[in-house]
Design an enzyme around this catalytic site. Structure first.
Site, mmCIF file in Angstrom:
data_model
loop_
_atom_site.group_PDB
_atom_site.id
_atom_site.type_symbol
_atom_site.label_atom_id
_atom_site.label_comp_id
_atom_site.label_asym_id
_atom_site.label_seq_id
_atom_site.Cartn_x
_atom_site.Cartn_y
_atom_site.Cartn_z
ATOM 1 N N GLU A 121 43.654 36.962 38.984
ATOM 2 C CA GLU A 121 43.444 37.902 40.082
ATOM 3 C C GLU A 121 44.701 38.121 40.900
ATOM 4 O O GLU A 121 44.978 39.245 41.342
ATOM 5 C CB GLU A 121 42.309 37.401 40.993
ATOM 6 C CG GLU A 121 41.821 38.428 42.013
ATOM 7 C CD GLU A 121 42.644 38.482 43.299
ATOM 8 O OE1 GLU A 121 42.559 39.494 44.021
ATOM 9 O OE2 GLU A 121 43.380 37.501 43.581
ATOM 10 N N ASP A 138 43.118 31.233 40.119
ATOM 11 C CA ASP A 138 44.578 31.171 40.189
ATOM 12 C C ASP A 138 45.073 31.282 41.623
ATOM 13 O O ASP A 138 44.376 31.777 42.516
ATOM 14 C CB ASP A 138 45.212 32.248 39.317
ATOM 15 C CG ASP A 138 44.850 33.667 39.734
ATOM 16 O OD1 ASP A 138 43.699 33.884 40.169
ATOM 17 O OD2 ASP A 138 45.714 34.562 39.631
#
Length: 414
Positions: free
Chosen positions: A166, A105
């Site tokens: 994350e 991400d």
């Protein structure tokens, strides 16, 4: 047994031939929007990663994550769906077990104008996630490909873990890292290094909280005193939280978001804020947690005020332990062999290495690409670092496989 660097040269030279492939991976992956809440984009990249990692012939699994709990406009808890994580395992019974991890991400939403990789010059690309951390994922993949084509692969079993959350604190995937930490001897996380190529020696801990205040609405002109002012109560809380800051002692508490209220002729019955605390001492985080609860109790002594604290994410500090120092010494030897400068430096930033370290796994977590301006629209990647860092990580694995290295587990401090 100690093996001369000459024995590794053929496999390191093969990495030189993969420069164009590394470039291709970074461009292709970075041109897919993978904002932490863009589940469609994350799914698109996940399909691409499955295809690209297929050649490693590992045992591949997709893992659905539990939704994230977020606070709605009136303090109600709502669920925010997250993407899936990818886990790949190979040789789980080999004598050395290594976790290699990274995240897919980024911080750039689909509405951001920063979506496509562009070339600044022949050595620099600018693009969303090129360094943090699509470049790191490319290095991870080719590092394992180099290991698999070498005669040293049978000594190392590996587990790849790539998560989709994350950048928002790994709220859904933290448990996967804790589980993986118990299965492996060493952790390698391909987060970027510092822009000058230095590696992260230690990290502060970080905890994020949401605070909600519920009061009682009332008309300002007719019955103001019957209301219970949520914004005033939250203001009192924030003022007391500010006093917890001790930056000279490494303790930082930052309120970064506030909301609440509506028409100015109505006493507001709801207010909320979010705060983040950072410290190098795990005991400080536990102390601050208790202190926040004490402040909350004080601020809701007035009848009709209810204050709640929600723990969103928590990552304990990641110190430079003796075991981690041993790993960095071997990494420094590899850097010396490859004529790569080696430096260590602490940082206040956190990553999933905080989680694995807290669970007892010695973890190096800045062995990915070299670049800078991460989390901005000027994020850049130094292209030569892709080959350089792949060689460095690969040589580290070769030396692990051919040299006795005893690594003890860290004390669990999560």
């Amino acid at each position: 047994m100690n093996v001369s660097i000459q024995a590794f040269i053929p496999y390191l030279k093969w990495i030189d031939s993969q420069a164009s492939y590394l470039h291709h991976l970074v461009r292709a992956w970075s041109n897919i929007n993978t904002f932490s809440y863009n589940t469609e984009g994350l799914a698109t990249l996940l399909s691409t990663l499955k295809r690209d990692f297929l050649g490693l012939e590992g045992n591949m699994h997709l893992i659905s994550l539990p939704p994230r709990q977020i606070i709605g406009a009136k303090g109600e808890l709502r669920e925010q769906m997250l993407g899936q994580a990818l886990r790949i395992k190979k040789r789980p019974h080999a004598p050395i077990q290594i976790l290699l991890a990274g995240h897919m991400d980024t911080v750039y939403p689909p509405s951001s104008p920063f979506q496509i990789v562009r070339e600044k010059d022949h050595q620099t690309w600018i693009g969303p996630g090129v360094t943090d951390m699509k470049g790191g994922l490319a290095i991870l993949l080719v590092t394992l490909a180099a290991l698999e084509r070498s005669p040293y692969a049978d000594q190392i079993g590996w587990e790849v873990l790539i998560n989709p959350d994350e950048e928002i604190g790994s709220p859904g995937s933290a448990y996967l890292f804790e589980e993986a930490a118990r299965r492996n001897h060493i952790g390698l996380i391909f987060e970027p290094s510092f822009p000058d190529g230095a590696f992260v020696s230690s990290r502060k801990g970080s905890a994020t909280y949401s605070i909600t205040v519920k009061g009682r609405s009332a008309h300002v002109g007719r019955n103001f005193s019957e209301g219970r002012h949520a914004i005033y109560a939250l203001s009192q809380f924030i003022q007391k939280v500010e006093l917890l800051n001790k930056p000279d002692e490494g303790v930082i508490v930052n309120v970064g978001y506030v909301e609440g209220g509506g028409p100015v002729n109505i006493v507001p019955d709801f207010a909320a804020c979010r705060l983040n605390m950072r410290t190098s001492n795990a005991d400080d985080i536990l102390f601050l947690q208790r202190t926040l609860q004490d402040i909350a109790s004080l601020c809701q002594q007035k009848e009709g005020i209810q204050l709640s604290i929600i723990n969103e994410t928590e990552r304990m500090p990641k110190p430079l332990t003796q075991n981690l120092q041993v790993l960095f010494e071997l990494y420094a030897d590899c850097a010396h062999d490859l004529h790569i400068p080696f430096q260590l430096r602490e940082t206040g930033g956190v990553c999933d290495g905080n989680i694995t370290s807290g669970a007892g796994l010695p973890t190096m977590d800045s062995i990915g690409a070299v670049g800078g301006c991460i989390h901005t629209h000027e994020e850049y990647l130094f292209l030569p670092s892709l080959v350089e860092r792949t060689k460095l990580a690969s040589l580290f694995l070769f030396k692990l496989a051919t040299k006795e290295l005893i690594i003890q587990r860290e004390p669990h401090h999560g």
